[in-house]
Enzyme design. Structure first.
Site, PDB file in Angstrom:
ATOM      1  N   ASP A  88       0.955 -13.576 -10.279  1.00  0.00           N
ATOM      2  CA  ASP A  88       0.318 -12.653  -9.355  1.00  0.00           C
ATOM      3  C   ASP A  88       0.110 -11.267  -9.965  1.00  0.00           C
ATOM      4  O   ASP A  88      -0.857 -10.577  -9.640  1.00  0.00           O
ATOM      5  CB  ASP A  88       1.144 -12.535  -8.076  1.00  0.00           C
ATOM      6  CG  ASP A  88       1.006 -13.763  -7.180  1.00  0.00           C
ATOM      7  OD1 ASP A  88       0.159 -14.630  -7.487  1.00  0.00           O
ATOM      8  OD2 ASP A  88       1.747 -13.865  -6.184  1.00  0.00           O
ATOM      9  N   GLY A  89       1.004 -10.853 -10.860  1.00  0.00           N
ATOM     10  CA  GLY A  89       0.830  -9.563 -11.531  1.00  0.00           C
ATOM     11  C   GLY A  89      -0.439  -9.541 -12.368  1.00  0.00           C
ATOM     12  O   GLY A  89      -1.181  -8.547 -12.376  1.00  0.00           O
ATOM     13  N   ASN A 111      -2.235  -4.987  -3.293  1.00  0.00           N
ATOM     14  CA  ASN A 111      -0.994  -5.344  -2.612  1.00  0.00           C
ATOM     15  C   ASN A 111      -0.432  -4.197  -1.784  1.00  0.00           C
ATOM     16  O   ASN A 111      -0.297  -4.299  -0.579  1.00  0.00           O
ATOM     17  CB  ASN A 111       0.067  -5.791  -3.621  1.00  0.00           C
ATOM     18  CG  ASN A 111       0.127  -7.295  -3.790  1.00  0.00           C
ATOM     19  OD1 ASN A 111      -0.586  -8.031  -3.125  1.00  0.00           O
ATOM     20  ND2 ASN A 111       0.973  -7.746  -4.697  1.00  0.00           N
ATOM     21  N   GLU A 112      -0.050  -3.120  -2.465  1.00  0.00           N
ATOM     22  CA  GLU A 112       0.614  -2.042  -1.759  1.00  0.00           C
ATOM     23  C   GLU A 112       0.588  -0.743  -2.547  1.00  0.00           C
ATOM     24  O   GLU A 112       0.398  -0.739  -3.768  1.00  0.00           O
ATOM     25  CB  GLU A 112       2.070  -2.395  -1.436  1.00  0.00           C
ATOM     26  CG  GLU A 112       3.018  -2.366  -2.618  1.00  0.00           C
ATOM     27  CD  GLU A 112       3.082  -3.647  -3.419  1.00  0.00           C
ATOM     28  OE1 GLU A 112       3.050  -3.546  -4.663  1.00  0.00           O
ATOM     29  OE2 GLU A 112       3.163  -4.734  -2.833  1.00  0.00           O
ATOM     30  N   TYR A 172       6.264  -6.942  -2.209  1.00  0.00           N
ATOM     31  CA  TYR A 172       7.396  -6.005  -2.114  1.00  0.00           C
ATOM     32  C   TYR A 172       7.797  -5.769  -0.655  1.00  0.00           C
ATOM     33  O   TYR A 172       8.982  -5.699  -0.313  1.00  0.00           O
ATOM     34  CB  TYR A 172       6.988  -4.699  -2.791  1.00  0.00           C
ATOM     35  CG  TYR A 172       8.105  -3.714  -3.072  1.00  0.00           C
ATOM     36  CD1 TYR A 172       9.444  -4.053  -2.932  1.00  0.00           C
ATOM     37  CD2 TYR A 172       7.801  -2.427  -3.513  1.00  0.00           C
ATOM     38  CE1 TYR A 172      10.448  -3.139  -3.209  1.00  0.00           C
ATOM     39  CE2 TYR A 172       8.791  -1.501  -3.792  1.00  0.00           C
ATOM     40  CZ  TYR A 172      10.109  -1.857  -3.627  1.00  0.00           C
ATOM     41  OH  TYR A 172      11.094  -0.946  -3.896  1.00  0.00           O
TER      42      TYR A 172
END
Length: 291
Positions: A72-73, A145-146, A188
């Site tokens: 995913d990274g 993502n965030e 996260y």
């Protein structure tokens, strides 16, 4: 058909499967263009079929899609690379959990058959955009993502004043605060006690990290909102992280977060969906009781 291939590194024992995947792409009439930074690593493990290369500033001319090889990274880096160009991305999982990179290299035949035959849908994923009058976040001030805010140099509690659409929300006394998209709800934010939110929910999730005011809880708001944050700490600076990209700001700087004006075009092959992915990745519904 031209497909761009992006990646970083993967375990050497996956090299034969990756090579077969690339060879099957070519046999199915797909021309491949490999990211220059990935080409050198690939060449150390596999024999890459005939290909061209591209750099970070590529315009992705004539691209049918970009295939991201990794976890995913790596997928997040691919999303940053594509930006607002609306190039569909398919994640090939050579990493670990794989919420975004949901196709394994062992599924090459099925995946390529469906891709070539257009047996897939586009799952649009929202980005968060960050702005600040005190700091320049560069050419890509967005996160899939965030966005996380915490102390820059050590594990120290900070105070984060938060407002939503100019209405004061709360002061978080915590190690930090996560503002996540629905895509980031399984990242996260989840590990800090945040809820899982379906990708099309049009939300932001505000999740405190180790909050000292114990009544602070994750909060879900509509992503048409603008979230304003101001972090204060006794000494030093604060760190703002956009997915995996980190920036250091002076304490007291104000940032505003809103939904980006574009979306990621994520490829979902036929028969796959968000619920299938979380069942598979999180083991929902499995009976793991011992006899």
């Amino acid at each position: 058909m031209l497909v761009y291939v992006f990646g970083k590194k993967f375990d050497a024992d996956l090299a034969p499967a990756v090579q077969q995947f690339l060879e099957k792409m070519v046999r199915r009439g797909i021309s491949i263009c490999v990211y220059k930074g990935f080409e050198g690593f690939l060449q150390s493990l596999v024999q890459i079929p005939a290909h061209t290369t591209f750099e970070e500033d590529s315009e992705f001319e004539n691209a049918a899609a970009l295939f991201s090889f990794g976890g995913d990274g790596t997928f997040l880096d691919a999303a940053r690379l594509v930006g607002s160009k609306r190039i569909p991305i398919l994640g090939i999982n050579t990493g670990r959990l794989g919420f975004l990179s949901h196709v394994s290299v062992s599924e090459a035949d099925e995946a390529l058959e469906q891709f070539v035959n257009s047996e897939y849908t586009i799952d649009p994923r929202s980005f968060i955009q960050i702005k600040s009058e005190q700091f320049d976040f560069g050419d890509f001030p967005f996160a899939l993502n965030e966005i996380t805010i915490n102390h820059a140099t050590r594990n120290q509690m900070i105070k984060i004043n938060a407002s939503v659409n100019k209405a004061f929300l709360s002061s978080y006394w915590a190690d930090g605060l996560i503002v996540a998209t629905p895509t980031g709800s399984t990242a996260y934010s989840l590990s800090c006690g945040g809820p899982i939110v379906t990708p099309s929910s049009n939300n932001f999730i505000l999740t405190p990290i180790s909050a000292h005011n114990l009544t602070a809880r994750p909060l879900v708001i509509g992503d048409s909102s603008t979230v304003r944050l101001k972090a204060e700490c006794r000494s030093g600076q604060i760190q703002v992280t956009l997915d995996s990209t980190q920036y250091v700001l002076d304490g007291g700087a104000e940032i505003s977060l809103s939904r980006a004006p574009f979306e990621l075009q994520m490829i979902l092959l036929e028969g796959r969906n968000f619920f299938r992915t979380i069942r598979k990745k999180m083991g929902w519904g499995l009976d793991i009781r011992m006899d």
